[in-house]
Design a protein around this motif. Structure first.
Motif, PDB file in Angstrom:
ATOM      1  N   MET A  68      -9.622  -7.973  -2.300  1.00 14.83           N
ATOM      2  CA  MET A  68      -8.693  -6.984  -1.747  1.00 14.83           C
ATOM      3  C   MET A  68      -7.419  -6.953  -2.583  1.00 14.83           C
ATOM      4  O   MET A  68      -6.912  -7.993  -2.985  1.00 14.83           O
ATOM      5  CB  MET A  68      -8.351  -7.319  -0.285  1.00 14.83           C
ATOM      6  N   ASP A  69      -6.934  -5.741  -2.874  1.00 15.64           N
ATOM      7  CA  ASP A  69      -5.702  -5.609  -3.639  1.00 15.64           C
ATOM      8  C   ASP A  69      -4.541  -6.263  -2.897  1.00 15.64           C
ATOM      9  O   ASP A  69      -4.428  -6.181  -1.680  1.00 15.64           O
ATOM     10  CB  ASP A  69      -5.420  -4.113  -3.851  1.00 15.64           C
ATOM     11  N   ARG A  70      -3.649  -6.915  -3.674  1.00 13.56           N
ATOM     12  CA  ARG A  70      -2.532  -7.625  -3.066  1.00 13.56           C
ATOM     13  C   ARG A  70      -1.657  -6.705  -2.215  1.00 13.56           C
ATOM     14  O   ARG A  70      -1.223  -7.066  -1.132  1.00 13.56           O
ATOM     15  CB  ARG A  70      -1.693  -8.275  -4.171  1.00 13.56           C
ATOM     16  N   ARG A  71      -1.385  -5.483  -2.720  1.00 15.87           N
ATOM     17  CA  ARG A  71      -0.543  -4.568  -1.968  1.00 15.87           C
ATOM     18  C   ARG A  71      -1.174  -4.206  -0.623  1.00 15.87           C
ATOM     19  O   ARG A  71      -0.510  -4.096   0.392  1.00 15.87           O
ATOM     20  CB  ARG A  71      -0.289  -3.297  -2.780  1.00 15.87           C
ATOM     21  N   LEU A  72      -2.499  -3.991  -0.674  1.00 13.90           N
ATOM     22  CA  LEU A  72      -3.204  -3.656   0.560  1.00 13.90           C
ATOM     23  C   LEU A  72      -3.169  -4.822   1.528  1.00 13.90           C
ATOM     24  O   LEU A  72      -2.981  -4.652   2.738  1.00 13.90           O
ATOM     25  CB  LEU A  72      -4.651  -3.273   0.233  1.00 13.90           C
ATOM     26  N   PHE A  73      -3.331  -6.049   1.028  1.00 16.57           N
ATOM     27  CA  PHE A  73      -3.283  -7.230   1.877  1.00 16.57           C
ATOM     28  C   PHE A  73      -1.924  -7.331   2.587  1.00 16.57           C
ATOM     29  O   PHE A  73      -1.845  -7.574   3.786  1.00 16.57           O
ATOM     30  CB  PHE A  73      -3.534  -8.483   1.039  1.00 16.57           C
ATOM     31  N   VAL A  74      -0.859  -7.127   1.821  1.00 20.41           N
ATOM     32  CA  VAL A  74       0.482  -7.187   2.407  1.00 20.41           C
ATOM     33  C   VAL A  74       0.662  -6.089   3.439  1.00 20.41           C
ATOM     34  O   VAL A  74       1.203  -6.304   4.527  1.00 20.41           O
ATOM     35  CB  VAL A  74       1.552  -7.084   1.294  1.00 20.41           C
ATOM     36  N   ARG A  75       0.200  -4.854   3.104  1.00 20.47           N
ATOM     37  CA  ARG A  75       0.346  -3.726   4.028  1.00 20.47           C
ATOM     38  C   ARG A  75      -0.381  -3.990   5.342  1.00 20.47           C
ATOM     39  O   ARG A  75       0.154  -3.779   6.433  1.00 20.47           O
ATOM     40  CB  ARG A  75      -0.195  -2.457   3.371  1.00 20.47           C
ATOM     41  N   LEU A  76      -1.618  -4.468   5.249  1.00 20.21           N
ATOM     42  CA  LEU A  76      -2.383  -4.743   6.458  1.00 20.21           C
ATOM     43  C   LEU A  76      -1.737  -5.871   7.268  1.00 20.21           C
ATOM     44  O   LEU A  76      -1.741  -5.865   8.495  1.00 20.21           O
ATOM     45  CB  LEU A  76      -3.830  -5.095   6.106  1.00 20.21           C
ATOM     46  N   GLY A  77      -1.164  -6.848   6.547  1.00 16.47           N
ATOM     47  CA  GLY A  77      -0.470  -7.917   7.252  1.00 16.47           C
ATOM     48  C   GLY A  77       0.732  -7.426   8.015  1.00 16.47           C
ATOM     49  O   GLY A  77       0.986  -7.822   9.152  1.00 16.47           O
ATOM     50  N   LEU A  78       1.489  -6.532   7.398  1.00  9.63           N
ATOM     51  CA  LEU A  78       2.648  -5.953   8.078  1.00  9.63           C
ATOM     52  C   LEU A  78       2.221  -5.141   9.292  1.00  9.63           C
ATOM     53  O   LEU A  78       2.870  -5.165  10.345  1.00  9.63           O
ATOM     54  CB  LEU A  78       3.431  -5.076   7.105  1.00  9.63           C
ATOM     55  N   MET A  79       1.130  -4.408   9.149  1.00  7.12           N
ATOM     56  CA  MET A  79       0.630  -3.634  10.282  1.00  7.12           C
ATOM     57  C   MET A  79       0.271  -4.550  11.443  1.00  7.12           C
ATOM     58  O   MET A  79       0.598  -4.301  12.599  1.00  7.12           O
ATOM     59  CB  MET A  79      -0.599  -2.822   9.871  1.00  7.12           C
ATOM     60  N   ALA A  80      -0.443  -5.635  11.137  1.00  4.32           N
ATOM     61  CA  ALA A  80      -0.861  -6.553  12.189  1.00  4.32           C
ATOM     62  C   ALA A  80       0.344  -7.187  12.882  1.00  4.32           C
ATOM     63  O   ALA A  80       0.369  -7.369  14.093  1.00  4.32           O
ATOM     64  CB  ALA A  80      -1.771  -7.633  11.596  1.00  4.32           C
ATOM     65  N   ASP A 113      -4.531  -0.342 -13.159  1.00  7.22           N
ATOM     66  CA  ASP A 113      -3.659  -0.399 -11.989  1.00  7.22           C
ATOM     67  C   ASP A 113      -3.933   0.757 -11.037  1.00  7.22           C
ATOM     68  O   ASP A 113      -3.017   1.327 -10.426  1.00  7.22           O
ATOM     69  CB  ASP A 113      -2.184  -0.380 -12.414  1.00  7.22           C
ATOM     70  N   LYS A 114      -5.210   1.083 -10.866  1.00 11.96           N
ATOM     71  CA  LYS A 114      -5.554   2.216 -10.025  1.00 11.96           C
ATOM     72  C   LYS A 114      -5.244   1.960  -8.546  1.00 11.96           C
ATOM     73  O   LYS A 114      -4.966   2.899  -7.803  1.00 11.96           O
ATOM     74  CB  LYS A 114      -7.024   2.596 -10.201  1.00 11.96           C
ATOM     75  N   ASP A 115      -5.248   0.708  -8.114  1.00 10.68           N
ATOM     76  CA  ASP A 115      -4.900   0.438  -6.713  1.00 10.68           C
ATOM     77  C   ASP A 115      -3.409   0.643  -6.460  1.00 10.68           C
ATOM     78  O   ASP A 115      -3.013   1.120  -5.398  1.00 10.68           O
ATOM     79  CB  ASP A 115      -5.333  -0.972  -6.320  1.00 10.68           C
ATOM     80  N   GLY A 116      -2.602   0.298  -7.446  1.00  9.32           N
ATOM     81  CA  GLY A 116      -1.180   0.581  -7.320  1.00  9.32           C
ATOM     82  C   GLY A 116      -0.907   2.071  -7.316  1.00  9.32           C
ATOM     83  O   GLY A 116      -0.056   2.566  -6.556  1.00  9.32           O
ATOM     84  N   SER A 117      -1.626   2.806  -8.148  1.00  7.01           N
ATOM     85  CA  SER A 117      -1.485   4.260  -8.176  1.00  7.01           C
ATOM     86  C   SER A 117      -1.936   4.872  -6.853  1.00  7.01           C
ATOM     87  O   SER A 117      -1.328   5.825  -6.354  1.00  7.01           O
ATOM     88  CB  SER A 117      -2.296   4.838  -9.336  1.00  7.01           C
ATOM     89  N   ASP A 165     -12.768  11.670  -4.207  1.00 11.38           N
ATOM     90  CA  ASP A 165     -12.010  10.978  -5.246  1.00 11.38           C
ATOM     91  C   ASP A 165     -12.877  10.954  -6.499  1.00 11.38           C
ATOM     92  O   ASP A 165     -13.891  10.250  -6.544  1.00 11.38           O
ATOM     93  CB  ASP A 165     -11.679   9.555  -4.780  1.00 11.38           C
ATOM     94  N   LEU A 166     -12.502  11.723  -7.510  1.00 13.91           N
ATOM     95  CA  LEU A 166     -13.307  11.813  -8.724  1.00 13.91           C
ATOM     96  C   LEU A 166     -12.753  10.989  -9.872  1.00 13.91           C
ATOM     97  O   LEU A 166     -13.188  11.136 -11.019  1.00 13.91           O
ATOM     98  CB  LEU A 166     -13.426  13.277  -9.159  1.00 13.91           C
ATOM     99  N   ARG A 167     -11.816  10.083  -9.592  1.00 19.21           N
ATOM    100  CA  ARG A 167     -11.199   9.265 -10.632  1.00 19.21           C
ATOM    101  C   ARG A 167     -11.490   7.780 -10.466  1.00 19.21           C
ATOM    102  O   ARG A 167     -11.857   7.098 -11.420  1.00 19.21           O
ATOM    103  CB  ARG A 167      -9.681   9.508 -10.637  1.00 19.21           C
ATOM    104  N   TYR A 168     -11.302   7.257  -9.279  1.00 19.60           N
ATOM    105  CA  TYR A 168     -11.334   5.818  -9.041  1.00 19.60           C
ATOM    106  C   TYR A 168     -12.666   5.194  -9.471  1.00 19.60           C
ATOM    107  O   TYR A 168     -12.702   4.096 -10.022  1.00 19.60           O
ATOM    108  CB  TYR A 168     -11.075   5.555  -7.561  1.00 19.60           C
ATOM    109  N   PHE A 169     -13.783   5.892  -9.225  1.00 22.95           N
ATOM    110  CA  PHE A 169     -15.115   5.330  -9.489  1.00 22.95           C
ATOM    111  C   PHE A 169     -15.764   5.910 -10.738  1.00 22.95           C
ATOM    112  O   PHE A 169     -16.866   5.491 -11.108  1.00 22.95           O
ATOM    113  CB  PHE A 169     -16.035   5.598  -8.296  1.00 22.95           C
ATOM    114  N   GLN A 170     -15.125   6.857 -11.383  1.00 16.93           N
ATOM    115  CA  GLN A 170     -15.763   7.550 -12.502  1.00 16.93           C
ATOM    116  C   GLN A 170     -16.021   6.594 -13.669  1.00 16.93           C
ATOM    117  O   GLN A 170     -15.155   5.824 -14.054  1.00 16.93           O
ATOM    118  CB  GLN A 170     -14.877   8.712 -12.983  1.00 16.93           C
TER     119      GLN A 170
END
Length: 339
Positions: A1-13, A128-132, A173-178
């Motif tokens: 899991m991306d670090r930013r997403l981990f932090v975001r989900l933690g803040l939500m919880a 850095d597609k997760d940051g984008s 999403d035609l970029r992330y997995f292309q």
């Protein structure tokens, strides 16, 4: 899991026990929730918006009183920008008085394409597609509890309206997995394909709209001109999927800096329409060969508009390419989807 997403989900919880869900949702999300109960009758969309250029087109779009705005990519131009630079460019658009006034009135959803994702024709190899992704979803004011935060990519699905007048909007999403480097080239990736197939086959909607940042129907791709035609196996897989259901479908696309309308007939006789709206701040008129195109290409600044009339046996749908500079309709195509 991306670090930013981990932090975001933690803040939500952490925040969930302290604040009601309604307070965690943005005003955009609140308006989307309200809109989800209403039949969609007017949807505006577009792509190719250079934030450094004049943004007065938002006032022309607002005059059409859309219930919803859909971004189809190149929402800003931030080629090879750092994440901080890309954040600043998103913010410069959100601070623009014309755009700010518009989004204060109209809820927004959307996907991305190469110039806001990273760079010209960028694919899934961008480090850095997760940051984008985080920056794009923040630009859209996407609610923290939306499932798109918890999965890779920015593909999404939304439902609007009651039974009998229900519209489903699926954004790809035609970029992330292309991946253009494999022997079997990949555009959506299997995770997104599974999502798309599940959404379409289980849909209870009376009309399905699919947002694709790249053109679907055109038979022409070359050099830097992209499209589903460069991924023939996936293009056929999409057509097979649409042919497998008895629901009307409209494709929305962007990217090519021109406006076009398409009508294709699948092997089982089912019609599918595509409206490509590509050129909010800059457009060119190049006529590429296509037997499915309806009318001439639009090479002036424009946006797309879908009008839906629910009073007949099936949704009456009007597809329009409309000027972003004056009160003028460039092209219009109407059909009744009675199955």
């Amino acid at each position: 899991m991306d670090r930013r997403l981990f932090v975001r989900l933690g803040l939500m919880a952490a925040a969930a026990p302290l604040f009601p869900k309604s307070l965690l949702a943005s005003s955009v999300s609140d308006r989307l929730n309200v809109l989800s109960e209403e039949p969609l009758r007017r949807i505006a969309f577009g792509s190719c918006n250079d934030q450094t250029k004049n943004q007065s087109h938002w006032s022309w779009i607002a005059r059409e009183n859309p219930q919803l705005w859909i971004w189809l990519g190149d929402n800003i131009y931030a080629d090879r920008a750092t994440l901080d630079q890309r954040r600043d460019r998103y913010q410069s658009l959100k601070n623009n008085p014309d755009y700010k006034k518009f989004i204060d009135q109209v809820p927004v959803i959307g996907t991305w394409d190469d110039h806001d994702y990273y760079n010209e024709n960028a694919d899934g190899s961008y480090a850095d597609k997760d940051g984008s992704k985080e920056l794009m979803l923040e630009f859209m004011d996407t609610a923290w509890d939306h499932p798109v935060w918890a999965r890779p990519g920015v593909f999404q699905s939304y439902g609007f309206g009651p039974v009998g007048q229900r519209t489903q909007i699926i954004l790809l999403d035609l970029r992330y997995f292309q991946d253009r480097n494999k022997n079997q080239k990949s555009l959506l990736g299997e995770l997104q394909w599974q999502f798309l197939e599940d959404e379409i086959r289980s849909s209870t909607a009376d009309l399905i709209l699919i947002g694709s940042s790249l053109n679907v129907c055109s038979p022409v791709v070359f050099a830097s001109l992209e499209g589903w035609q460069a991924f023939p196996a996936e293009k056929q897989r999409l057509y097979n999927l649409l042919a497998s259901i008895d629901k009307p479908c409209v494709l929305m696309s962007g990217d090519r800096h021109m406006g076009e309308l398409y009508r294709i007939i699948l092997p089982n006789g089912k019609p599918v329409y595509e409206v490509m709206a590509s050129g909010l701040t800059h457009a060119i008129g190049i006529k590429l060969p296509s037997k499915e195109r309806q009318g001439e290409p639009v090479g002036r600044k424009h946006f797309g508009l879908i009008n839906i009339d629910w009073t007949s046996s099936g949704p009456d749908v009007q597809l329009r390419l409309q000027s972003a500079e004056r009160s003028e309709v460039y092209h219009s195509l109407a059909t009744n989807f009675a199955f």
